[in-house]
Motif scaffolding. Structure first.
Motif, short mmCIF file in Angstrom:
data_model
loop_
_atom_site.label_atom_id
_atom_site.label_comp_id
_atom_site.label_asym_id
_atom_site.label_seq_id
_atom_site.Cartn_x
_atom_site.Cartn_y
_atom_site.Cartn_z
N THR A 113 13.84 -36.18 52.11
CA THR A 113 15.26 -35.94 51.90
C THR A 113 15.44 -35.06 50.68
O THR A 113 14.60 -35.02 49.78
CB THR A 113 16.03 -37.26 51.69
OG1 THR A 113 15.44 -37.96 50.59
CG2 THR A 113 15.97 -38.13 52.93
N LYS B 80 21.00 -40.40 54.04
CA LYS B 80 19.93 -41.19 53.44
C LYS B 80 20.01 -42.65 53.87
O LYS B 80 18.99 -43.30 54.09
CB LYS B 80 19.98 -41.06 51.92
CG LYS B 80 19.59 -39.68 51.42
CD LYS B 80 19.59 -39.60 49.91
CE LYS B 80 19.12 -38.23 49.44
NZ LYS B 80 19.09 -38.13 47.97
N THR B 81 21.22 -43.18 53.99
CA THR B 81 21.39 -44.58 54.41
C THR B 81 20.89 -44.78 55.83
O THR B 81 20.20 -45.77 56.13
CB THR B 81 22.87 -44.99 54.32
OG1 THR B 81 23.29 -44.92 52.95
CG2 THR B 81 23.08 -46.41 54.82
N ILE C 146 25.58 -36.83 52.01
CA ILE C 146 24.26 -37.12 51.43
C ILE C 146 23.96 -38.61 51.56
O ILE C 146 22.89 -39.01 52.02
CB ILE C 146 24.22 -36.70 49.95
CG1 ILE C 146 24.27 -35.18 49.82
CG2 ILE C 146 22.97 -37.25 49.26
CD1 ILE C 146 24.44 -34.70 48.39
N ARG C 147 24.92 -39.44 51.15
CA ARG C 147 24.73 -40.89 51.19
C ARG C 147 24.56 -41.39 52.62
O ARG C 147 23.72 -42.24 52.91
CB ARG C 147 25.92 -41.58 50.52
CG ARG C 147 25.74 -43.08 50.37
CD ARG C 147 26.82 -43.69 49.50
NE ARG C 147 28.15 -43.56 50.10
CZ ARG C 147 29.09 -42.76 49.64
NH1 ARG C 147 28.86 -41.97 48.60
NH2 ARG C 147 30.27 -42.71 50.23
N HIS D 198 17.10 -44.77 55.82
CA HIS D 198 16.62 -46.01 55.20
C HIS D 198 16.74 -47.18 56.17
O HIS D 198 15.79 -47.97 56.33
CB HIS D 198 17.43 -46.30 53.93
CG HIS D 198 17.34 -47.71 53.45
ND1 HIS D 198 16.25 -48.21 52.77
CD2 HIS D 198 18.20 -48.76 53.59
CE1 HIS D 198 16.44 -49.49 52.51
NE2 HIS D 198 17.61 -49.85 52.98
N ASP E 194 18.24 -33.27 47.62
CA ASP E 194 19.46 -33.53 46.86
C ASP E 194 20.67 -32.81 47.46
O ASP E 194 21.80 -33.09 47.09
CB ASP E 194 19.27 -33.07 45.41
CG ASP E 194 18.26 -33.93 44.66
OD1 ASP E 194 18.06 -35.09 45.09
OD2 ASP E 194 17.68 -33.46 43.67
N PHE F 73 17.34 -32.48 54.62
CA PHE F 73 15.91 -32.76 54.66
C PHE F 73 15.13 -31.46 54.56
O PHE F 73 15.52 -30.43 55.11
CB PHE F 73 15.54 -33.44 55.99
CG PHE F 73 16.36 -34.66 56.28
CD1 PHE F 73 15.92 -35.93 55.91
CD2 PHE F 73 17.59 -34.56 56.91
CE1 PHE F 73 16.67 -37.05 56.17
CE2 PHE F 73 18.35 -35.69 57.18
CZ PHE F 73 17.89 -36.93 56.80
N SER G 237 20.33 -29.72 57.60
CA SER G 237 21.45 -30.56 57.18
C SER G 237 22.39 -30.81 58.35
O SER G 237 22.23 -30.25 59.43
CB SER G 237 22.23 -29.90 56.03
OG SER G 237 22.93 -28.76 56.50
#
Length: 306
Positions: free
Chosen positions: A82, A180-181, A176-177, A184, A84, A88, A147
């Protein structure tokens, strides 16, 4: 009439929508590998052997990219991660533009084609992300950036501009959050399912589509971890009961039902749950993957006070 490129992408997206509904963002390769009918023939979403994929029916450009989690003992050749920027980094094939796959990827980058990113979350298991877009290519480093920038507009109903931030900046942080969530959660579920051999730890139910990875210490808690030892494979019903503290699990892996649940009389489903009272959950063979007894104790104390 829509051109063949658009029709291929739309058919692939519809298939992925159905797979996500069925497998909860943890899709086995066997389901992804099934051909998709289109007109009088069929096409594939991806290939087991290669990462950058173009169906034979697609004139140019690519349909999907894929990263894998290797089986134990194999070398992972990928450096994807991932970023910033809310997306990715994806590794191109070694060899630059001499490789056909990289040339086709550049075409989709220049046209801003919507593509599929199959993110490996466990051996043979994938989180499909779509529509994705390639928004940067670094041929020197043999990397591209992927993205989901068109989804930023979905944040407008929850993001409000305030202080020094603009709505666009807030939307970017939201995307972004979200990305990534999702990765995860899919990785955590896939590893927990693997540890429990795709069975419910309480009932033994062997239907992956009906199973979820329950956190012992909730992922919103500061002491929560993404380790398998903080997870238990449960059916959707038992997961909801566990989260609501209607069911507790003590540090000896024994199941306890809430007194109110035990005293309720309402049909065979509830009676089958009552039979779990005092039984022990099934635990993984690998000691490292077994539920943390410290985490179970902390969670069990909450159950006792409800």
């Amino acid at each position: 009439m829509l051109n063949i490129d658009t029709r291929l992408r739309q058919a692939a997206f519809r298939r992925l929508e159905a797979l996500n509904q069925q497998y909860s963002n943890d899709v086995p390769w066997e389901a992804i590998a099934k051909p998709i009918p289109l007109d009088s023939e069929s096409f594939f979403i991806a290939s087991r052997a290669i990462g950058i994929f173009q169906p034979r029916q697609m004139p140019d450009g690519i349909l999907s990219i894929k990263t894998v989690v290797p089986k134990q003992g194999r070398i992972n050749i990928y450096s994807d991660a991932t970023s910033d920027e809310g997306g990715f980094w994806y590794s191109l094939e070694a060899g630059g533009t001499a490789k056909r796959a990289n040339r086709q990827l550049l075409i989709s980058y220049e046209r801003q084609d919507p593509i599929i990113y199959l993110v490996g979350v466990a051996p043979g298991r994938y989180l499909p992300l779509w529509p994705c877009y390639i928004d940067n290519v670094d041929l020197a480093k043999e990397l591209c950036h992927v993205s989901m920038h068109d989804r930023a507009g979905q944040a407008r109903h929850v993001a409000e501009s305030h202080g020094a931030y603009t709505v666009d900046e807030i939307e970017k942080r939201y995307v972004i959050r979200e990305a990534k969530t999702r990765v995860h959660q899919a990785e955590f579920r896939a590893r927990v399912m693997l540890a429990y051999s795709n069975r419910c730890a309480m009932t033994g139910l062997p239907v992956p589509q009906l199973l979820e990875a329950a956190h012992i210490i909730p992922d919103t808690h500061q002491d929560s971890t993404a380790e398998v030892s903080n997870g238990i494979s449960l059916s959707r019903l038992h997961h909801r009961a566990y989260d609501a503290d209607l069911i507790g699990i003590d540090p000896d892996y024994r199941i306890h039902l809430n007194d109110n649940l035990l005293s309720t009389q309402d049909g065979p489903l509830l009676e089958s749950m009552k039979q779990l009272n005092g039984q022990r959950i099934a635990i993984p063979r690998n000691d490292r993957d077994r539920p943390s007894q410290e985490a179970l104790e902390l969670r069990y104390q909450r159950f006792l006070t409800r």
